[in-house]
Design a protein around this motif. Sequence first.
Motif, PDB file in Angstrom:
ATOM      1  N   THR A  42      40.612  49.266  40.128  1.00 20.95           N
ATOM      2  CA  THR A  42      41.022  49.753  38.805  1.00 20.95           C
ATOM      3  C   THR A  42      41.155  48.600  37.811  1.00 20.95           C
ATOM      4  N   TRP A  43      41.585  47.414  38.309  1.00 21.43           N
ATOM      5  CA  TRP A  43      41.861  46.275  37.418  1.00 21.43           C
ATOM      6  C   TRP A  43      41.071  45.020  37.794  1.00 21.43           C
ATOM      7  N   PRO A  44      39.739  45.114  37.919  1.00 23.25           N
ATOM      8  CA  PRO A  44      38.970  43.942  38.369  1.00 23.25           C
ATOM      9  C   PRO A  44      39.085  42.733  37.430  1.00 23.25           C
ATOM     10  N   GLU A  45      39.304  43.000  36.132  1.00 24.54           N
ATOM     11  CA  GLU A  45      39.343  41.884  35.163  1.00 24.54           C
ATOM     12  C   GLU A  45      40.708  41.225  35.074  1.00 24.54           C
ATOM     13  N   ARG A  46      41.704  41.819  35.704  1.00 24.09           N
ATOM     14  CA  ARG A  46      43.069  41.288  35.561  1.00 24.09           C
ATOM     15  C   ARG A  46      43.176  39.873  36.131  1.00 24.09           C
ATOM     16  N   GLU A  47      43.867  39.012  35.388  1.00 24.13           N
ATOM     17  CA  GLU A  47      44.028  37.626  35.841  1.00 24.13           C
ATOM     18  C   GLU A  47      45.116  37.556  36.913  1.00 24.13           C
ATOM     19  N   VAL A  48      44.889  36.724  37.927  1.00 23.63           N
ATOM     20  CA  VAL A  48      45.874  36.573  39.005  1.00 23.63           C
ATOM     21  C   VAL A  48      46.638  35.274  38.790  1.00 23.63           C
ATOM     22  N   ASP A  49      47.933  35.377  38.832  1.00 18.30           N
ATOM     23  CA  ASP A  49      48.781  34.208  38.594  1.00 18.30           C
ATOM     24  C   ASP A  49      48.510  33.107  39.612  1.00 18.30           C
ATOM     25  N   GLU A  50      48.686  31.849  39.187  1.00 17.37           N
ATOM     26  CA  GLU A  50      48.231  30.711  40.009  1.00 17.37           C
ATOM     27  C   GLU A  50      48.904  30.616  41.365  1.00 17.37           C
ATOM     28  N   VAL A  51      50.188  30.959  41.401  1.00 14.30           N
ATOM     29  CA  VAL A  51      50.910  30.876  42.674  1.00 14.30           C
ATOM     30  C   VAL A  51      50.309  31.872  43.672  1.00 14.30           C
ATOM     31  N   LEU A  52      50.038  33.082  43.175  1.00 11.63           N
ATOM     32  CA  LEU A  52      49.457  34.103  44.054  1.00 11.63           C
ATOM     33  C   LEU A  52      48.031  33.734  44.454  1.00 11.63           C
ATOM     34  N   ALA A  53      47.279  33.170  43.508  1.00 11.04           N
ATOM     35  CA  ALA A  53      45.905  32.754  43.825  1.00 11.04           C
ATOM     36  C   ALA A  53      45.925  31.676  44.910  1.00 11.04           C
ATOM     37  N   ALA A  54      46.917  30.779  44.825  1.00  9.53           N
ATOM     38  CA  ALA A  54      47.016  29.710  45.836  1.00  9.53           C
ATOM     39  C   ALA A  54      47.344  30.317  47.203  1.00  9.53           C
ATOM     40  N   GLN A  55      48.248  31.310  47.212  1.00 11.42           N
ATOM     41  CA  GLN A  55      48.581  31.979  48.484  1.00 11.42           C
ATOM     42  C   GLN A  55      47.336  32.641  49.070  1.00 11.42           C
ATOM     43  N   PHE A  56      46.564  33.281  48.187  1.00  9.24           N
ATOM     44  CA  PHE A  56      45.333  33.946  48.629  1.00  9.24           C
ATOM     45  C   PHE A  56      44.369  32.932  49.254  1.00  9.24           C
ATOM     46  N   HIS A  57      44.223  31.780  48.586  1.00  9.95           N
ATOM     47  CA  HIS A  57      43.304  30.767  49.105  1.00  9.95           C
ATOM     48  C   HIS A  57      43.755  30.227  50.470  1.00  9.95           C
ATOM     49  N   GLN A  58      45.067  30.163  50.664  1.00  5.05           N
ATOM     50  CA  GLN A  58      45.567  29.712  51.975  1.00  5.05           C
ATOM     51  C   GLN A  58      45.201  30.707  53.074  1.00  5.05           C
ATOM     52  N   LEU A  59      45.429  31.997  52.789  1.00  2.14           N
ATOM     53  CA  LEU A  59      45.079  33.021  53.783  1.00  2.14           C
ATOM     54  C   LEU A  59      43.576  33.040  54.035  1.00  2.14           C
ATOM     55  N   LEU A  60      42.823  32.881  52.962  1.00  2.00           N
ATOM     56  CA  LEU A  60      41.364  32.882  53.067  1.00  2.00           C
ATOM     57  C   LEU A  60      40.894  31.754  53.984  1.00  2.00           C
ATOM     58  N   ALA A  61      41.491  30.576  53.822  1.00  5.98           N
ATOM     59  CA  ALA A  61      41.101  29.430  54.664  1.00  5.98           C
ATOM     60  C   ALA A  61      41.388  29.737  56.129  1.00  5.98           C
ATOM     61  N   ARG A  62      42.527  30.381  56.402  1.00  7.17           N
ATOM     62  CA  ARG A  62      42.863  30.720  57.793  1.00  7.17           C
ATOM     63  C   ARG A  62      41.881  31.751  58.347  1.00  7.17           C
TER      64      ARG A  62
END
Length: 282
Positions: A42-62
């Motif tokens: 529903t919200w593909p264009e919504r910006e993701v806050d940096e802290v959450l983006a960093a958390q996402f990148h950590q999970l992605l790396a794992r």
Amino acid sequence: MTSIAGLLAEAKRRLQDSDSPALDAELLLCHVLGKPRSFLFTWPEREVDEVLAAQFHQLLARRISGEPVAYLLGRREFYGHEFLVSVDTLIPRPDTELLVDIALETLPAEDSLRVADLGTGTGAIAISLGLARPTWQLLAVDYVVAVLDLVERNVRRLRAANVTPLQSSWYSRLQGPFDAIVSNPPYIRANDVHLQRGDVRFEPRSALVGGDDGLDDIRLIVSGAPARLRAGGLLALEHGYDQGAAVRELFHAAGFQSVETRRDYGDNERVTFGFYGARDAQ
Ligand code: GLN
């Protein structure tokens, strides 16, 4: 700042080794955002806050390094219920739902039956049965203390008041008689190459490996079942795709009747069950 769509596209690209790159990326992002999957679309264009983006990148790396999605999220759905999982337990598989179906299909729904689930792990089998059959009493048995803690939490979250966790090494501390014994025991051969691939690498070996031929725990469960079952009681066990004939043989040798093997979603023999003594004695 990156958008939801941007993060997903990047993750899908980097997850090429996974069987399901898009789904993995979506589940990890939902987890970090605390939103359902519909939110992402529903919200593909919504910006993701940096802290959450960093958390996402950590999970992605794992995830890229192979860790199972279920361990990263700490949960997995089974039989329509959401179970907490931890690295102490096997991740519940869809094929194991067959074991639940067989017990529900073959046992009387209304009676107050006593059922034991041996090597319960997350408690998925015992709790699914308990929720479907409120009149039954379920024992969720495991010998690993950390696992029993997790079972307790799943029992509370899912409000399965008729499920009791119990620490026991198979039958060592069990008091029969039971109307049914069900189990998804370890059954992989110690030298199986499958243990070096995918999610299985991260799961506890004690929940996976059943000795050289994979049948050590199954032999113990089958031979000990007659002494703990009521006449006509059900024994139902999950096993490897190529172990059906050997498991049926063990059931027959122990005095089980109406022995049958059912196939899983991949059309492999997966669950063998039978009844101890005469069925109509139940
Ligand atoms: N079915 C699982 C697998 O092959 C193993 C589960 C088990 O050993 N009980 O990955």
